[in-house]
Design a protein around this motif. Structure first.
Motif, PDB file in Angstrom:
ATOM      1  N   ARG A   1       0.605  -0.977  -0.376  1.00 14.67           N
ATOM      2  CA  ARG A   1      -0.256  -0.161   0.094  1.00 14.67           C
ATOM      3  C   ARG A   1       0.675   1.417   0.142  1.00 14.67           C
ATOM      4  O   ARG A   1       0.564   2.475  -0.932  1.00 14.67           O
ATOM      5  CB  ARG A   1      -0.905   0.293   1.305  1.00 14.67           C
ATOM      6  N   LEU A   2       2.115   1.658   0.323  1.00 16.17           N
ATOM      7  CA  LEU A   2       2.779   2.371   0.814  1.00 16.17           C
ATOM      8  C   LEU A   2       3.407   2.658   0.226  1.00 16.17           C
ATOM      9  O   LEU A   2       3.609   3.592  -0.533  1.00 16.17           O
ATOM     10  CB  LEU A   2       3.865   2.376   1.679  1.00 16.17           C
ATOM     11  N   GLU A   3       3.754   1.382  -0.896  1.00 20.95           N
ATOM     12  CA  GLU A   3       4.464   1.668  -2.558  1.00 20.95           C
ATOM     13  C   GLU A   3       3.939   2.417  -3.566  1.00 20.95           C
ATOM     14  O   GLU A   3       3.428   3.056  -4.464  1.00 20.95           O
ATOM     15  CB  GLU A   3       5.177   0.707  -2.998  1.00 20.95           C
ATOM     16  N   ALA A   4       1.920   2.245  -3.729  1.00 17.56           N
ATOM     17  CA  ALA A   4       1.534   2.768  -4.047  1.00 17.56           C
ATOM     18  C   ALA A   4       1.114   3.553  -3.957  1.00 17.56           C
ATOM     19  O   ALA A   4       0.978   4.747  -5.359  1.00 17.56           O
ATOM     20  CB  ALA A   4      -0.142   1.585  -4.351  1.00 17.56           C
ATOM     21  N   GLU A   5       0.831   4.254  -2.611  1.00 14.55           N
ATOM     22  CA  GLU A   5       0.537   5.559  -2.275  1.00 14.55           C
ATOM     23  C   GLU A   5       2.098   6.245  -2.753  1.00 14.55           C
ATOM     24  O   GLU A   5       1.540   7.464  -3.109  1.00 14.55           O
ATOM     25  CB  GLU A   5       0.568   5.907  -0.868  1.00 14.55           C
ATOM     26  N   ASN A   6       3.002   6.083  -2.649  1.00 10.56           N
ATOM     27  CA  ASN A   6       4.462   6.636  -3.285  1.00 10.56           C
ATOM     28  C   ASN A   6       5.034   7.182  -4.234  1.00 10.56           C
ATOM     29  O   ASN A   6       4.666   8.151  -5.207  1.00 10.56           O
ATOM     30  CB  ASN A   6       5.773   5.900  -2.345  1.00 10.56           C
ATOM     31  N   LEU A   7       3.935   6.129  -5.624  1.00  8.49           N
ATOM     32  CA  LEU A   7       4.376   6.125  -6.548  1.00  8.49           C
ATOM     33  C   LEU A   7       2.988   6.871  -7.237  1.00  8.49           C
ATOM     34  O   LEU A   7       3.368   7.831  -7.809  1.00  8.49           O
ATOM     35  CB  LEU A   7       3.821   4.918  -7.353  1.00  8.49           C
ATOM     36  N   ARG A   8       1.986   6.432  -6.445  1.00  6.06           N
ATOM     37  CA  ARG A   8       0.774   8.203  -6.808  1.00  6.06           C
ATOM     38  C   ARG A   8       1.292   9.220  -6.196  1.00  6.06           C
ATOM     39  O   ARG A   8       0.476  10.516  -7.289  1.00  6.06           O
ATOM     40  CB  ARG A   8      -0.291   7.778  -5.989  1.00  6.06           C
ATOM     41  N   LEU A   9       1.520   9.433  -4.852  1.00 11.18           N
ATOM     42  CA  LEU A   9       1.834  10.897  -4.921  1.00 11.18           C
ATOM     43  C   LEU A   9       3.319  11.458  -6.177  1.00 11.18           C
ATOM     44  O   LEU A   9       3.516  12.954  -6.194  1.00 11.18           O
ATOM     45  CB  LEU A   9       3.086  10.998  -3.499  1.00 11.18           C
ATOM     46  N   GLN A  10       4.598  10.627  -6.160  1.00  9.77           N
ATOM     47  CA  GLN A  10       5.088  10.528  -7.302  1.00  9.77           C
ATOM     48  C   GLN A  10       4.453  11.180  -8.213  1.00  9.77           C
ATOM     49  O   GLN A  10       5.263  12.590  -9.379  1.00  9.77           O
ATOM     50  CB  GLN A  10       6.376   9.883  -7.364  1.00  9.77           C
ATOM     51  N   ASN A  11       4.379  10.265  -9.158  1.00  6.67           N
ATOM     52  CA  ASN A  11       3.133  10.989 -10.002  1.00  6.67           C
ATOM     53  C   ASN A  11       3.034  11.865 -10.277  1.00  6.67           C
ATOM     54  O   ASN A  11       2.461  12.888 -10.609  1.00  6.67           O
ATOM     55  CB  ASN A  11       2.765   9.917 -10.403  1.00  6.67           C
TER      56      ASN A  11
END
Length: 603
Positions: free
Chosen positions: A275-285
């Motif tokens: 979940r953190l990696e998905a959220e991190n990817l979303r925030l990075q994008n």
């Protein structure tokens, strides 16, 4: 003392690297720390021992290296420094023997966790202990549990092992979250999970077995096992079979419950990482934008997110905020990340020019249009074609100029002064103001139609006093920025100077902070910025006079608190009105509230 780098976030989280003479970081496998991350350069940065300390040096990486949120080229590390390289965050500090260490082959050994059998095995008085073959299966399961690499492999291993242990035909991993239930893993795509069974297991936190199932697709028997987490079950393993010759026994139940309990902790950790990696990817994008701003407070992250959303469009943008908050930096960030980035970015301060000069500056003029117009001149609107035009202090425009600007926005054309020939305006307009345009519309000093045309999408840049957590990051950024030009090697701020910076209200915002740091660099003489190097108003922030009687000053403080409270209550907590009643500037009132530690009781 020995030091190390500890990975706090990213794909290597939890690992530790003891520091010797040199340690390199990058995307090339030849580095001491290999990061498989496209945001990391092949040779990104290096930590080297120098004069008994460790120096971090960026190796001209594409995306830079940040320490405590500020980009650096070279910096002497202090214990507690946070180093960001791509998606990975390291902490520099003393070497601790009980932390994970890298071993040969890239594996690591972490802290040992002891799990009591009586807490992990599902028990009922009428159910016998697992048979010897089941115990051997459980031991093999526990031994191999840590070999799974990645969330997908772990999920599949847990479900497949439980299928083998119970003889079930199909299995699923179901997780519970704020949005409801979700199947995190299905062994068979056509499998149907009975929602009522799932909800019952999660509600009671106990395993459920039934060999007389109806209404669950073609399943004839179901075995559901909760996955205990820190705050109750976070999910369950759901097993079923459509073979009428097979049923689940008490031994199946107890063995499977023990296996599920043992797998719960690594599954919960892996799902959290997922979940953190998905959220991190979303925030990075969302916020992977080019900008020259500094700060990682929630208020600034909201500004970065706004820039990421606003930049791709062609809409007019209105940027609000007090003087010195960095409105032009936001405007430049919008331009740099927009489709017009290859075009020019031109800025005009509407408050710096008279009405006639501003008209000529914006629209240009023809030769002989007025006295002194000896040649034709192109205006900023014309020069900004294909790019962006930033109008700072838009609230200072005279009424006649407001009307002409409205035509530019509506008709996308204008005329030079002294000409009647229309010229197309191929610009994106970005405006900024520190004034309340709504109040100016109400009193008639600003056109309502122009306000609506400007206020298509808007953002307010928070004043520095409302994001105090960014002061340290900004100060480090300005030390790096101005230190090289001044020629002083400054390691940072002393603890006392840092406290004074945070105690000051900064009515001039980021601009005032930058000026204070530049002054300190010029006047200081040590490798740390001291309170005496700061401007007097900053150095004295929050400091009581030496030798003063504490009881006397406590009484004065309480009296001030009462005066401020009465003024704010009378003004309905309107700071501007309360400041007027007290004869103070609003910025001074904000500072007074902060110094008197009244913020929490006024919220």
């Amino acid at each position: 003392m020995n030091y190390s780098l500890n990975a706090l976030a990213g794909p290597l989280e939890g690992m530790q690297w003891p520091l010797a003479e040199s340690l390199s970081i990058g995307r090339d496998r030849a580095n001491d720390i290999f990061l498989e991350d496209h945001a990391v350069s092949r040779r990104h940065c290096v930590v080297q021992k120098q004069d008994g300390a460790y120096l971090l040096r960026d190796l001209d990486s594409s995306n830079g290296t940040c320490v405590n949120g500020a980009p650096v080229q070279e910096r002497r590390l202090e214990p507690g420094d946070r180093i960001r390289v791509g998606r990975t965050v390291f902490c520099y500090g003393p070497l601790e023997d009980n932390q994970a260490r890298p071993l040969s082959g890239g594996t690591s050994v972490g802290k040992t966790q002891v799990l009591r059998v009586e807490e992990s095995i599902y028990r009922r008085p009428d159910v016998a202990a697992p048979a010897q073959s089941g115990l051997q299966l459980l031991i093999r399961f526990l031994t191999s549990l840590g070999e799974a690499r990645g969330p997908g492999q772990l999920k599949q291993y847990v479900v497949d092992s439980l299928l083998s242990a119970t003889g079930a035909g199909r299995g699923a991993l179901v997780t519970a979250h704020a949005g409801g239930l979700a199947c995190a893993w299905l062994s068979h795509p056509e499998m149907r999970v009975a929602e009522e069974v799932v909800r019952q297991v999660l509600a009671h936190g106990a395993a459920l077995v039934s060999n007389e199932v109806t209404g669950a697709g073609d399943a004839t028997a179901v075995l559901a096992l909760p996955l205990p987490g820190a705050d109750g079950p976070f999910g369950l393993v759901y097993l079923d079979t459509n073979d009428r010759r097979h049923s689940f026994s008490g031994d199946h139940l107890q063995l499977a419950a023990a296996m599920a309990a043992a797998a719960a902790a690594p599954l919960e950790s892996m799902l959290r990482i997922e979940r953190l990696e998905a959220e991190n990817l979303r925030l990075q994008n969302e916020i992977h934008i080019q900008h020259d701003m500094a700060g990682d407070s929630p208020r600034m992250r909201a500004v970065y997110a706004f820039v990421a959303k606003a930049a791709p469009s062609h809409s007019t943008v209105l940027i609000r905020g007090e003087s010195g908050t960095g409105k032009e930096l936001v405007a430049r960030a919008i331009h740099r990340n927009s489709p017009r980035a290859r075009g020019p970015f031109l800025a005009v301060n509407c408050a710096a020019l008279t009405e006639s000069l501003l008209e000529s500056e914006l629209f240009g003029h023809e030769k002989g249009a007025f006295t002194g117009a000896v040649a034709q001149k192109r205006g900023r609107i014309e020069e900004a074609a294909g790019g962006s035009l930033f109008l700072d202090e838009i609230g200072e425009l005279a009424p006649a100029m407001q009307a002409k600007l409205l035509r530019v926005i509506q008709e996308r054309e204008f005329e030079r002064v002294g000409s009647a020939r229309p010229i197309k305006a191929d610009i994106r307009l970005i405006a900024a103001t520190h004034r309340s345009l709504e109040s100016m519309v109400n009193d008639g000093s600003f056109r309502q139609d122009l306000y609506y045309r400007l206020n298509v999408i808007s953002v307010t840049i928070p004043p520095l006093r409302e994001r105090c957590e960014d002061i340290g990051t900004l100060a480090e950024h300005f030390i790096q920025k101005h230190g090289r030009g001044i020629g002083r090697a400054v390691r940072g701020l002393s603890a006392d100077a840092s406290a004074r910076l945070r105690a000051y209200a900064w009515p001039g915002n980021v601009r005032e902070l930058e000026n204070a740091i530049e002054r300190a660099l010029v006047l200081g003489s040590t490798d740390l910025i001291l309170p005496d190097d700061l401007p007097e108003t900053v150095a004295e922030a929050g400091i009581a006079p030496a030798g003063a009687d504490p009881d006397f000053h406590e009484q004065v403080k309480q009296a001030k608190r009462q005066i401020v409270l009465r003024a704010l209550e009378a003004a309905g907590k309107d700071y501007n009105e309360a400041a007027r009643r007290l004869g103070l500037h609003p910025s001074n009132l904000y500072r007074l509230v902060r110094n008197l530690e009244m913020k929490s009781e006024l919220e």
